[in-house]
Design a protein around this motif. Structure first.
Motif, short mmCIF file in Angstrom:
data_model
loop_
_atom_site.label_atom_id
_atom_site.label_comp_id
_atom_site.label_asym_id
_atom_site.label_seq_id
_atom_site.Cartn_x
_atom_site.Cartn_y
_atom_site.Cartn_z
N ASP A 114 0.78 -1.32 -0.01
CA ASP A 114 0.13 -0.24 -0.09
C ASP A 114 0.54 0.81 0.24
O ASP A 114 2.18 0.95 0.84
N THR A 115 0.29 2.53 -0.53
CA THR A 115 1.08 3.94 -0.68
C THR A 115 0.67 4.96 0.02
O THR A 115 -0.83 4.87 0.39
N ALA A 116 1.40 5.92 0.28
CA ALA A 116 0.28 6.76 0.88
C ALA A 116 1.67 8.11 0.07
O ALA A 116 3.19 7.75 0.80
N PHE A 117 0.53 8.71 0.14
CA PHE A 117 1.50 10.20 -0.63
C PHE A 117 0.56 12.27 -0.60
O PHE A 117 -0.64 11.22 0.44
N VAL A 118 1.13 13.17 -0.31
CA VAL A 118 0.57 14.03 0.63
C VAL A 118 0.32 14.90 -1.47
O VAL A 118 0.85 14.96 -1.97
N ARG A 119 -1.32 15.56 -1.25
CA ARG A 119 -1.81 16.34 -2.16
C ARG A 119 -2.91 18.06 -1.29
O ARG A 119 -3.17 17.10 -0.32
N VAL A 120 -2.58 18.01 -2.35
CA VAL A 120 -3.03 19.88 -2.54
C VAL A 120 -3.97 20.06 -3.37
O VAL A 120 -3.49 19.82 -4.92
N THR A 121 -5.39 20.23 -3.02
CA THR A 121 -6.58 20.65 -3.84
C THR A 121 -7.06 22.02 -3.42
O THR A 121 -7.62 22.35 -2.94
N LEU A 122 -7.15 22.89 -5.27
CA LEU A 122 -7.68 24.27 -4.96
C LEU A 122 -8.41 24.70 -6.22
O LEU A 122 -7.87 23.77 -6.87
N PRO A 123 -9.83 24.52 -5.51
CA PRO A 123 -10.46 25.11 -6.67
C PRO A 123 -10.28 26.05 -7.28
O PRO A 123 -9.37 26.23 -7.54
N ASN A 124 -11.62 26.28 -8.78
CA ASN A 124 -11.06 27.49 -9.93
C ASN A 124 -11.61 28.24 -9.07
O ASN A 124 -12.41 29.24 -9.49
N SER A 125 -10.91 29.22 -8.42
CA SER A 125 -10.90 30.47 -8.14
C SER A 125 -10.11 30.93 -7.29
O SER A 125 -9.16 30.29 -6.95
N GLY A 126 -9.40 32.10 -7.40
CA GLY A 126 -9.11 32.87 -6.80
C GLY A 126 -7.37 32.88 -8.04
O GLY A 126 -7.61 32.46 -9.33
N ALA A 127 -6.34 32.99 -7.42
CA ALA A 127 -5.28 32.52 -8.59
C ALA A 127 -3.95 31.98 -8.32
O ALA A 127 -4.23 31.47 -6.71
N SER A 128 -3.36 30.99 -8.56
CA SER A 128 -2.38 30.29 -8.54
C SER A 128 -0.53 30.76 -8.09
O SER A 128 -0.31 31.45 -8.11
N GLN A 129 -1.34 31.25 -6.56
CA GLN A 129 -0.18 32.00 -6.08
C GLN A 129 0.74 31.17 -4.28
O GLN A 129 1.21 31.62 -4.12
#
Length: 153
Positions: free
Chosen positions: A123-138
């Motif tokens: 089995d595996t484990a990793f970390v991710r981030v989700t940003l919705p379609n709002s705001g700026a990519s900053q």
């Protein structure tokens, strides 16, 4: 494998344990996307089970997994962020709602996820981030962030 000291302290040199960090900030996380966090600096990887931003369980058991993610420069216009510790069996998600922000967040905030989870061999484990379609990519993930874990039992 196992050493017992005269004071009955037990060390197991092949016991799975790791601590990894980003080598540099991961800048301008894109919106309307899910981004895997890059952990490319191994502080230690005791059994050699961490590679390509992913921990792979060598044996079935209960694992203590910890994520400390430093985020900064989050845009006030972003509705929310989702930070996930993803394992083969389930995801553990921290949501941050931005509605109360009066301005962009240049100074940052720390987000922590700590879980004792069941993992089967491979089995595996990793970390991710989700940003919705709002705001700026900053939004940035700071280099001081960390992902760690060990076989608890």
């Amino acid at each position: 494998g196992m050493t017992i000291s005269s004071a009955n302290e037990i060390t197991m040199s092949s016991q799975p344990a790791f601590l990894v960090q980003p080598a540099s900030p991961q800048s301008d996380i894109p919106i309307n996307a899910t981004t895997t966090i890059v952990f490319d600096t191994e502080r230690f990887d005791q059994n050699g089970d961490f590679a390509s931003n992913t921990f792979t369980a060598p044996v079935t058991g209960r694992y203590q997994l910890n994520v400390q993610l430093g985020i900064q420069e989050m845009d006030k216009g972003t509705d929310f962020i989702g930070i996930e510790l993803v394992t083969s069996n389930r995801s553990y998600t921290y949501f941050h709602d931005n509605d109360g922000m009066a301005a962009d967040m240049p100074n940052g905030r720390d987000v922590t996820i700590a879980v004792l989870t069941d993992m089967d061999a491979s089995d595996t484990a990793f970390v991710r981030v989700t940003l919705p379609n709002s705001g700026a990519s900053q939004m940035d993930v700071q280099a001081g962030s960390a992902f760690s874990g060990f076989l608890a039992c």
